[in-house]
Design a protein around this motif. Structure first.
Motif, mmCIF file in Angstrom:
data_model
loop_
_atom_site.group_PDB
_atom_site.id
_atom_site.type_symbol
_atom_site.label_atom_id
_atom_site.label_comp_id
_atom_site.label_asym_id
_atom_site.label_seq_id
_atom_site.Cartn_x
_atom_site.Cartn_y
_atom_site.Cartn_z
ATOM 1 N N THR A 59 0.636 -0.778 0.102
ATOM 2 C CA THR A 59 -0.266 0.165 0.129
ATOM 3 C C THR A 59 1.448 0.729 0.080
ATOM 4 O OG1 THR A 59 -1.796 -1.201 1.288
ATOM 5 C CG2 THR A 59 -2.017 1.175 0.868
ATOM 6 N N ILE A 60 1.954 1.418 0.657
ATOM 7 C CA ILE A 60 2.805 2.533 0.654
ATOM 8 C C ILE A 60 3.616 1.583 0.493
ATOM 9 C CG2 ILE A 60 4.078 4.276 2.428
ATOM 10 C CD1 ILE A 60 0.621 4.794 1.294
ATOM 11 N N LYS A 61 4.930 2.572 -0.028
ATOM 12 C CA LYS A 61 6.830 2.179 -0.235
ATOM 13 C C LYS A 61 7.066 2.950 0.141
ATOM 14 C CE LYS A 61 5.413 -0.073 -5.131
ATOM 15 N NZ LYS A 61 3.702 0.466 -4.696
ATOM 16 N N SER A 62 7.600 2.738 1.339
ATOM 17 C CA SER A 62 8.213 3.478 2.067
ATOM 18 C C SER A 62 9.185 2.997 2.958
ATOM 19 C CB SER A 62 7.599 4.231 2.981
ATOM 20 O OG SER A 62 8.162 4.740 4.081
ATOM 21 N N SER A 63 10.577 3.475 3.446
ATOM 22 C CA SER A 63 11.618 3.334 4.114
ATOM 23 C C SER A 63 11.353 3.711 6.099
ATOM 24 C CB SER A 63 12.908 2.954 3.150
ATOM 25 O OG SER A 63 13.338 4.593 3.134
ATOM 26 N N THR A 64 10.691 4.059 6.219
ATOM 27 C CA THR A 64 10.291 4.476 7.572
ATOM 28 C C THR A 64 11.429 3.731 8.682
ATOM 29 O OG1 THR A 64 8.580 4.284 7.734
ATOM 30 C CG2 THR A 64 9.401 6.177 6.603
ATOM 31 N N LYS A 65 10.875 2.219 8.487
ATOM 32 C CA LYS A 65 10.663 1.007 9.115
ATOM 33 C C LYS A 65 9.562 1.085 10.301
ATOM 34 C CE LYS A 65 15.825 0.487 8.657
ATOM 35 N NZ LYS A 65 17.286 0.627 8.885
ATOM 36 N N SER A 69 1.089 0.741 9.848
ATOM 37 C CA SER A 69 0.432 1.542 9.967
ATOM 38 C C SER A 69 0.437 3.158 10.395
ATOM 39 C CB SER A 69 -0.028 0.808 11.194
ATOM 40 O OG SER A 69 0.995 0.880 12.212
ATOM 41 N N GLY A 70 2.325 2.910 10.467
ATOM 42 C CA GLY A 70 3.162 4.757 10.827
ATOM 43 C C GLY A 70 3.373 4.657 9.568
ATOM 44 N N ASP A 71 3.409 4.067 8.266
ATOM 45 C CA ASP A 71 3.775 4.454 7.063
ATOM 46 C C ASP A 71 2.842 5.228 6.174
ATOM 47 O OD1 ASP A 71 6.402 3.989 6.841
ATOM 48 O OD2 ASP A 71 6.056 1.693 5.700
ATOM 49 N N ILE A 72 1.624 4.673 6.651
ATOM 50 C CA ILE A 72 0.202 5.483 6.296
ATOM 51 C C ILE A 72 0.033 7.095 6.837
ATOM 52 C CG2 ILE A 72 -2.145 5.002 6.383
ATOM 53 C CD1 ILE A 72 -2.020 1.910 6.455
ATOM 54 N N VAL A 73 0.397 6.758 8.245
ATOM 55 C CA VAL A 73 0.476 7.894 8.929
ATOM 56 C C VAL A 73 1.292 9.372 7.903
ATOM 57 C CG1 VAL A 73 0.203 9.221 10.735
ATOM 58 C CG2 VAL A 73 -0.526 7.376 10.950
ATOM 59 N N ILE A 74 2.544 8.966 8.229
ATOM 60 C CA ILE A 74 3.854 9.471 7.771
ATOM 61 C C ILE A 74 3.487 10.287 5.765
ATOM 62 C CG2 ILE A 74 5.964 9.897 6.524
ATOM 63 C CD1 ILE A 74 6.222 7.953 8.536
ATOM 64 N N ARG A 75 2.497 9.559 5.143
ATOM 65 C CA ARG A 75 1.732 9.713 3.901
ATOM 66 C C ARG A 75 1.257 10.708 3.994
ATOM 67 N NH1 ARG A 75 -0.800 11.109 0.562
ATOM 68 N NH2 ARG A 75 -2.301 9.051 -0.147
ATOM 69 N N ASN A 98 7.291 6.023 18.170
ATOM 70 C CA ASN A 98 8.308 5.998 17.606
ATOM 71 C C ASN A 98 7.915 7.348 16.649
ATOM 72 O OD1 ASN A 98 10.492 4.828 18.568
ATOM 73 N ND2 ASN A 98 10.877 3.509 16.794
ATOM 74 N N LEU A 99 6.522 6.994 15.643
ATOM 75 C CA LEU A 99 6.189 8.022 15.302
ATOM 76 C C LEU A 99 5.389 9.014 15.999
ATOM 77 C CD1 LEU A 99 4.078 7.817 12.672
ATOM 78 C CD2 LEU A 99 1.748 7.062 13.649
ATOM 79 N N ILE A 100 5.156 9.168 16.787
ATOM 80 C CA ILE A 100 4.977 10.214 17.432
ATOM 81 C C ILE A 100 6.116 11.444 17.486
ATOM 82 C CG2 ILE A 100 4.600 11.219 20.065
ATOM 83 C CD1 ILE A 100 1.471 10.370 18.682
ATOM 84 N N LEU A 101 7.122 10.151 18.352
ATOM 85 C CA LEU A 101 8.400 11.713 17.894
ATOM 86 C C LEU A 101 8.578 11.949 16.205
ATOM 87 C CD1 LEU A 101 11.161 9.757 20.892
ATOM 88 C CD2 LEU A 101 9.165 11.468 20.848
#
Length: 220
Positions: A59-65, A69-75, A98-101
């Motif tokens: 769903t999300i192509k990301s490398s945030t680790k 779920s976290g990648d969706i929020v960031i996107r 980690n997402l909150i920070l």
């Protein structure tokens, strides 16, 4: 494009659909059991500003680790103005320490419920001790990286985490008491009040869509 409001929320939406599609999902706990799942960002007034259709791990192509779920929020939060005091809320499927920070570093204020295994090892008072102290009891932990985690006991305990609001000041909220058979005032932490005040943007959208749903056909 309609500009996002100060208070926004991210949650999932099920688009009712029983036709043929590789994106179709089944969830027996939902009112519409068959449908296409998407994740959306909505303002407090129920307006959808951006979304992503769920298609599995890709769903999300990301490398945030931070996981899907976290990648969706960031996107989805990319459309929010940075360092302008815009607030974002989400539930415990998305939330992590980690997402909150990370959102704090991007200039986005956030608050959400969080699962007990995602609170970076913070130790709180046990449920039995909070229950013994009475409904409305809470415990708070604050770290040096601007993360605030609170545990609140109502009928059961719930953890919340934020990068901008703490547990105080509190306010009274009416809750039903089975033993007294009446509503009683229960102390509510500030971060709980804040979360409840605008997390319902997606729910409001869903309600309005149900009331004014438009029939449509999918053309192959």
């Amino acid at each position: 494009m309609i500009a996002p409001e100060e208070f926004t929320a991210i949650d999932e939406i099920i688009i009712p659909f029983k036709g043929r599609s590789v994106m179709k999902q089944y969830n027996k706990s939902k009112p519409h059991k068959w449908g296409i799942k998407m994740f959306a960002l909505a303002s407090k007034s129920g307006i959808i500003h951006d979304f992503e259709i769920y298609v599995g791990k890709s769903t999300i192509k990301s490398s945030t680790k931070m996981g899907l779920s976290g990648d969706i929020v960031i996107r989805l939060s990319n459309i929010l103005p940075k360092h302008k005091n815009y607030k974002l809320s989400f539930d415990n499927w998305f939330t992590s320490y980690n997402l909150i920070l990370h959102l704090k570093s991007l200039g986005i204020l956030s608050v959400g419920t969080v699962r007990s295994n995602r609170i970076a090892g913070c130790q709180f008072e046990k449920d039995k001790d909070l229950k013994k102290a009475g409904r409305g009891t809470y415990d708070t932990r604050i770290d040096t990286s601007h993360g605030i985690i609170g545990k609140w006991y109502d009928n059961k305990s719930v953890h919340l985490i934020s990068n901008y609001i703490s547990t105080e000041p509190t306010d009274p909220v009416l809750r039903w008491s089975a033993s007294e058979k009446a509503q009683i005032p229960v102390k509510r932490p500030a971060m709980v009040r804040e979360y409840n005040s605008f997390m319902g943007g997606i729910d409001l959208h869903d309600m309005l869509v149900e009331i004014y749903r438009t029939d449509h056909d999918i053309i192959n």
